[in-house]
Design an enzyme around this catalytic site. Sequence first.
Site, mmCIF file in Angstrom:
data_model
loop_
_atom_site.group_PDB
_atom_site.id
_atom_site.type_symbol
_atom_site.label_atom_id
_atom_site.label_comp_id
_atom_site.label_asym_id
_atom_site.label_seq_id
_atom_site.Cartn_x
_atom_site.Cartn_y
_atom_site.Cartn_z
ATOM 1 N N TYR A 79 40.442 64.743 55.965
ATOM 2 C CA TYR A 79 39.079 64.980 55.504
ATOM 3 C C TYR A 79 38.794 66.472 55.479
ATOM 4 O O TYR A 79 39.448 67.271 56.147
ATOM 5 C CB TYR A 79 38.061 64.285 56.421
ATOM 6 C CG TYR A 79 37.997 64.907 57.779
ATOM 7 C CD1 TYR A 79 37.101 65.945 58.048
ATOM 8 C CD2 TYR A 79 38.864 64.514 58.785
ATOM 9 C CE1 TYR A 79 37.083 66.549 59.296
ATOM 10 C CE2 TYR A 79 38.837 65.116 60.031
ATOM 11 C CZ TYR A 79 37.944 66.136 60.281
ATOM 12 O OH TYR A 79 37.931 66.741 61.497
ATOM 13 N N PHE A 89 33.067 73.301 57.368
ATOM 14 C CA PHE A 89 32.847 73.374 58.810
ATOM 15 C C PHE A 89 33.947 72.689 59.600
ATOM 16 O O PHE A 89 34.078 72.911 60.798
ATOM 17 C CB PHE A 89 31.474 72.814 59.213
ATOM 18 C CG PHE A 89 31.226 71.389 58.805
ATOM 19 C CD1 PHE A 89 31.679 70.337 59.587
ATOM 20 C CD2 PHE A 89 30.540 71.111 57.644
ATOM 21 C CE1 PHE A 89 31.445 69.029 59.210
ATOM 22 C CE2 PHE A 89 30.300 69.812 57.263
ATOM 23 C CZ PHE A 89 30.756 68.763 58.049
ATOM 24 N N ASP A 90 34.764 71.871 58.939
ATOM 25 C CA ASP A 90 35.880 71.229 59.636
ATOM 26 C C ASP A 90 36.823 70.640 58.589
ATOM 27 O O ASP A 90 36.365 70.143 57.550
ATOM 28 C CB ASP A 90 35.373 70.134 60.568
ATOM 29 C CG ASP A 90 36.434 69.682 61.569
ATOM 30 O OD1 ASP A 90 37.444 70.389 61.745
ATOM 31 O OD2 ASP A 90 36.252 68.619 62.175
ATOM 32 N N ILE A 107 29.552 59.602 62.078
ATOM 33 C CA ILE A 107 28.187 59.504 61.573
ATOM 34 C C ILE A 107 28.071 58.315 60.606
ATOM 35 O O ILE A 107 29.046 57.923 59.958
ATOM 36 C CB ILE A 107 27.739 60.820 60.896
ATOM 37 C CG1 ILE A 107 28.681 61.226 59.766
ATOM 38 C CG2 ILE A 107 27.594 61.919 61.935
ATOM 39 C CD1 ILE A 107 28.262 62.462 58.998
ATOM 40 N N TYR A 133 23.881 64.064 60.781
ATOM 41 C CA TYR A 133 23.493 64.498 62.115
ATOM 42 C C TYR A 133 21.983 64.636 62.278
ATOM 43 O O TYR A 133 21.500 64.989 63.356
ATOM 44 C CB TYR A 133 24.210 65.802 62.475
ATOM 45 C CG TYR A 133 25.701 65.601 62.591
ATOM 46 C CD1 TYR A 133 26.240 65.000 63.722
ATOM 47 C CD2 TYR A 133 26.560 65.974 61.572
ATOM 48 C CE1 TYR A 133 27.606 64.791 63.837
ATOM 49 C CE2 TYR A 133 27.928 65.764 61.674
ATOM 50 C CZ TYR A 133 28.433 65.178 62.810
ATOM 51 O OH TYR A 133 29.786 64.961 62.914
ATOM 52 N N PHE A 150 31.808 65.288 52.285
ATOM 53 C CA PHE A 150 33.133 65.077 52.860
ATOM 54 C C PHE A 150 34.090 64.618 51.769
ATOM 55 O O PHE A 150 33.784 63.699 51.022
ATOM 56 C CB PHE A 150 33.115 63.986 53.939
ATOM 57 C CG PHE A 150 32.570 64.424 55.251
ATOM 58 C CD1 PHE A 150 33.392 65.019 56.198
ATOM 59 C CD2 PHE A 150 31.237 64.231 55.562
ATOM 60 C CE1 PHE A 150 32.888 65.412 57.429
ATOM 61 C CE2 PHE A 150 30.722 64.621 56.788
ATOM 62 C CZ PHE A 150 31.549 65.219 57.720
#
Length: 195
Positions: A79, A89-90, A107, A133, A150
């Site tokens: 992902y 961010f990731d 989530i 979030y 994502f």
Amino acid sequence: TDEQINAILQEFFMQKQKAEQDKAKDLCTEKELKNQEFFMKNKEEKGVVTLENGLQYKVVKEGTGTVKPKSSDVVVLHYKGMLLDGTVFDSSIDRGVPATFPVNAVIPGFSQVLELMTVGSTYIAYIPSELGYGVRGAGAAIEPCSALIFEIQLLEIQNDTEEVESIDATEKTDNKTDKKAKKYFTENLNNTTKI
């Protein structure tokens, strides 16, 4: 006296907390307007599906698998998580190691998209703040009320007793658990807004 000092300190901290809440509320109001604008435009894009709860997704590649993960399953996937401005961010893709975690440990918007996918699929999920979030955000990288994007590639579905389905092992990295991703999602699970 000590009572007066405690009263002054209590008043100070209450005012500080209220100021922080007001600032977060203003930030959320501004972000929600930007989020709404994004989702209104995005739903017109070719291939984007909008669900009743506002979650949007796009199928980049449909998998050859036949089984879709259930909330009780564990999945192995790659992902990339981004903010609406494209800030990453990731990313397990960037780390080169697939992530492994329970479908129900992420989530709500991410879980919902996972349950639509088959092994080998690549989807892009556009997740509204309330399915992400929410007003709490997640650390410094994800501010309160942030909508998220994502890119998700489902590599394998596992259940409690056996492997259900996976793609060719050469397409993933030794089936290693990405501990950082698992920790990130499980720690931030407490920051989710349940609907």
